[in-house]
Write a protein that holds these residues in place. Sequence first.
Motif, PDB file in Angstrom:
ATOM      1  N   LEU A 255       0.829  -1.205   0.000  1.00 31.58           N
ATOM      2  CA  LEU A 255       0.000   0.000   0.000  1.00 31.58           C
ATOM      3  C   LEU A 255       0.860   1.250   0.000  1.00 31.58           C
ATOM      4  O   LEU A 255       0.546   2.244  -0.667  1.00 31.58           O
ATOM      5  CB  LEU A 255      -0.945   0.008   1.206  1.00 31.58           C
ATOM      6  CG  LEU A 255      -1.998  -1.097   1.291  1.00 31.58           C
ATOM      7  CD1 LEU A 255      -3.045  -0.746   2.344  1.00 31.58           C
ATOM      8  CD2 LEU A 255      -2.662  -1.362  -0.049  1.00 31.58           C
ATOM      9  N   LYS A 258       2.192   1.798  -3.614  1.00 31.93           N
ATOM     10  CA  LYS A 258       1.210   2.290  -4.590  1.00 31.93           C
ATOM     11  C   LYS A 258       0.594   3.635  -4.198  1.00 31.93           C
ATOM     12  O   LYS A 258      -0.033   4.293  -5.024  1.00 31.93           O
ATOM     13  CB  LYS A 258       0.101   1.245  -4.789  1.00 31.93           C
ATOM     14  CG  LYS A 258       0.477   0.129  -5.737  1.00 31.93           C
ATOM     15  CD  LYS A 258       0.869   0.679  -7.118  1.00 31.93           C
ATOM     16  CE  LYS A 258       1.288  -0.404  -8.076  1.00 31.93           C
ATOM     17  NZ  LYS A 258       1.757   0.151  -9.365  1.00 31.93           N
ATOM     18  N   PHE A 262      -3.818   2.610  -4.894  1.00 33.43           N
ATOM     19  CA  PHE A 262      -4.283   1.295  -4.460  1.00 33.43           C
ATOM     20  C   PHE A 262      -5.789   1.326  -4.225  1.00 33.43           C
ATOM     21  O   PHE A 262      -6.363   2.327  -3.815  1.00 33.43           O
ATOM     22  CB  PHE A 262      -3.535   0.794  -3.217  1.00 33.43           C
ATOM     23  CG  PHE A 262      -3.892   1.482  -1.923  1.00 33.43           C
ATOM     24  CD1 PHE A 262      -5.043   1.135  -1.215  1.00 33.43           C
ATOM     25  CD2 PHE A 262      -3.067   2.462  -1.404  1.00 33.43           C
ATOM     26  CE1 PHE A 262      -5.364   1.757  -0.017  1.00 33.43           C
ATOM     27  CE2 PHE A 262      -3.378   3.099  -0.204  1.00 33.43           C
ATOM     28  CZ  PHE A 262      -4.524   2.740   0.486  1.00 33.43           C
ATOM     29  N   LEU A 264      -8.929  -1.296  -2.589  1.00 34.37           N
ATOM     30  CA  LEU A 264      -9.224  -2.494  -1.808  1.00 34.37           C
ATOM     31  C   LEU A 264     -10.400  -3.240  -2.421  1.00 34.37           C
ATOM     32  O   LEU A 264     -11.400  -2.629  -2.810  1.00 34.37           O
ATOM     33  CB  LEU A 264      -9.546  -2.115  -0.363  1.00 34.37           C
ATOM     34  CG  LEU A 264      -8.447  -1.357   0.396  1.00 34.37           C
ATOM     35  CD1 LEU A 264      -8.951  -0.942   1.774  1.00 34.37           C
ATOM     36  CD2 LEU A 264      -7.181  -2.190   0.518  1.00 34.37           C
ATOM     37  N   ALA A 318      -6.940  -2.787   6.530  1.00 40.00           N
ATOM     38  CA  ALA A 318      -5.987  -1.848   5.931  1.00 40.00           C
ATOM     39  C   ALA A 318      -5.561  -0.796   6.945  1.00 40.00           C
ATOM     40  O   ALA A 318      -4.393  -0.402   7.000  1.00 40.00           O
ATOM     41  CB  ALA A 318      -6.601  -1.191   4.696  1.00 40.00           C
ATOM     42  N   ALA A 322      -1.819  -1.705   7.942  1.00 43.94           N
ATOM     43  CA  ALA A 322      -0.957  -0.854   7.124  1.00 43.94           C
ATOM     44  C   ALA A 322      -0.751   0.534   7.714  1.00 43.94           C
ATOM     45  O   ALA A 322       0.039   1.320   7.191  1.00 43.94           O
ATOM     46  CB  ALA A 322      -1.532  -0.736   5.713  1.00 43.94           C
ATOM     47  N   ALA A 332     -10.205   4.406  -0.893  1.00 41.64           N
ATOM     48  CA  ALA A 332      -9.791   3.268  -1.706  1.00 41.64           C
ATOM     49  C   ALA A 332     -10.941   2.338  -2.063  1.00 41.64           C
ATOM     50  O   ALA A 332     -10.765   1.426  -2.880  1.00 41.64           O
ATOM     51  CB  ALA A 332      -8.703   2.479  -0.977  1.00 41.64           C
TER      52      ALA A 332
END
Length: 392
Positions: A255, A258, A262, A264, A318, A322, A332
């Motif tokens: 992530l 990108k 990105f 999801l 996420a 992340a 996203a």
Amino acid sequence: MRLQGIRFDTAEVVEVEVKDGLIASVKPLESAAAQELPWISPGWFDLQVNGFNGFDFNGETTTVQDVVGVTEALYQRGVTHYLPTVITGSLERIKQAVTTIAEACERYPDVCRSVVGIHLEGPYISGEDGPRGAHARTYVRDPNWEEFAQWQEASGNRIRLVTVAPERKGAIAFIRRLKEAGITVSLGHTCANADELAQAVAAGAALSTHLGNGAHTQLQRHPNYIWNQLGEDRLWATFIADGHHLSPPVLKAMLRAKRDQFILVSDSVKFGGLSPGRYSSVIGAEVELHPDGRLTPIDNPLILAGSAEALDVGVSNAVRYAGISWSEAIEAVTLRPARLLGLSGPGREWLEVGSEASFTLFRQPDRQERIRISAVVLNGETKYSFMGGGAQ
């Protein structure tokens, strides 16, 4: 209808008035009201849904009830718009699936609003073990425009996204033709070398499908086709953040690489939303859905049999794994997929008067819990509400 909530992108407290399925006005509210209100975002958008809650787009026969059932089940998980994903199969099976999806859209207005297109994942993908994933080797083949045209006609021109492996014979010309037809091209289930990937991007490929999955279990350290796609700034990428397809450190690194490109996706299958236990699929495979959401074949519990989680789990993971913000995770699954497909509808014109009134209202938990869906509104109609959810 009036909706009150906290904007996911600016944290402003607003009241949205809806008339005839469109946004009629947006007014600021006193910030003191925020304590009792949910957050509000565009309706969530999933680019990759193979099935959910016992309904399947890739069984021996796809039914209209499969399409209706998935659509209604996804509302409860925050998803207003999605792409039913039809994977590798015979000409006849794929044609039957896309024909049925088109029929469901024609018969049911809500399905038509929610299904903004079809994702064709295969059959023009790698035949190698690993990159081929769970796709049937028997039906993997080189691109054929005449065959694809039959599916597109049967779907009522609903195929909007196609996943292809650029190393297949004729793939580069096929990608170029898809691009000219206004269809978004994604690279996936591929082991293409750097030159083949570069040619595909030059021909019009814009996305990588569930990057990091659909790959060999062992790869040359570098370079390889995952790194090459990850470092290609012209490619967006989708990621499955169900907690099983990518380990937390890998998800975090990808992530970050990108950045604002990105997206999801759930990549959910028919067993998503069901209780833990053992199940038989229509093709006879025995699988086990574990309490933690991991889905594995009975005869090989070390590999995955698909994703059994919906998009709300991916959004939560996420943020948790992340370290990204809630606003970035929500973007996203809203603005970015709409932008990628060039849609003027869901998420593209966010809170502009006259734009589509489709929203997901939710409660943000701490980082160790899952996001809670309060309400889902599709074109001005409440499709799901948990204790009011901010809708009036």
